[in-house]
Scaffold this active site. Structure first.
Site, short mmCIF file in Angstrom:
data_model
loop_
_atom_site.label_atom_id
_atom_site.label_comp_id
_atom_site.label_asym_id
_atom_site.label_seq_id
_atom_site.Cartn_x
_atom_site.Cartn_y
_atom_site.Cartn_z
N ASP A 12 -6.12 1.61 -2.15
CA ASP A 12 -6.82 1.37 -0.89
C ASP A 12 -7.63 0.08 -0.94
O ASP A 12 -7.66 -0.69 0.03
CB ASP A 12 -7.73 2.56 -0.55
CG ASP A 12 -6.96 3.80 -0.14
OD1 ASP A 12 -5.72 3.73 0.01
OD2 ASP A 12 -7.60 4.85 0.04
N HIS A 16 0.84 -1.20 0.00
CA HIS A 16 0.00 0.00 0.00
C HIS A 16 0.87 1.25 0.00
O HIS A 16 0.62 2.20 -0.76
CB HIS A 16 -0.94 -0.02 1.21
CG HIS A 16 -1.92 1.09 1.24
ND1 HIS A 16 -1.83 2.14 2.13
CD2 HIS A 16 -3.01 1.34 0.47
CE1 HIS A 16 -2.83 2.96 1.92
NE2 HIS A 16 -3.56 2.51 0.92
#
Length: 145
Positions: free
Chosen positions: A119, A75
């Site tokens: 996300d 991420h």
């Protein structure tokens, strides 16, 4: 004007000048939180991921401690790529939905699509990765070299 009023006015002006130097808070953090909750169907509160391993939370260094921590590193790397594209991932707002199959993105701009995909990928990764309580709130100075 009374001298006391001038002092108050001066104090307000000085405080506003100082406030202009405060960086904005990440706006999409709330959205990311909802994606996490949707992906894991509410089984674990999103704050559990804020201080986990070497990469979940602010910053990140060293080798991820487990699969869940690797999700956070991926991420972080994804946000890094978004920044290279000229996007501001922590400030980018996007449209998403929580359906019966889990969360999905529905956005318009390239930056919104990319950040939402970062996300979404992380939220789904969190949902499928085991959570090890021993890796919560670790001493990163010792374990993340």
């Amino acid at each position: 004007m009374y001298p006391a009023h001038l002092l108050v006015l001066l104090a307000v002006c000085v405080s506003l000048l100082g406030a202009s130097a405060i960086p904005p808070l990440p706006l999409n953090l709330v959205q990311f939180t909802y994606l996490i909750q949707c992906a894991n169907k509410g089984s674990r509160a999103s704050y559990h991921y804020a201080d986990y391993g070497c990469y979940c939370g602010a910053g990140g260094s060293g080798t991820p401690v487990d699969e869940l921590d690797r999700c956070c590193k991926i991420h972080d790397d994804c946000y890094g790529e978004a920044e290279k594209m000229g996007c501001y991932p922590k400030l980018t707002m996007y449209n998403y939905y929580c359906g019966t199959e889990g969360p999905y993105c529905n956005t318009k701009t390239d930056c919104q699509r990319y950040v939402c995909a970062c996300d979404l990928q992380a939220a789904k990764c969190f949902a499928r990765s085991p959570y090890n309580n021993k890796n919560y709130n670790i001493d990163t100075s010792k374990r993340c070299k």
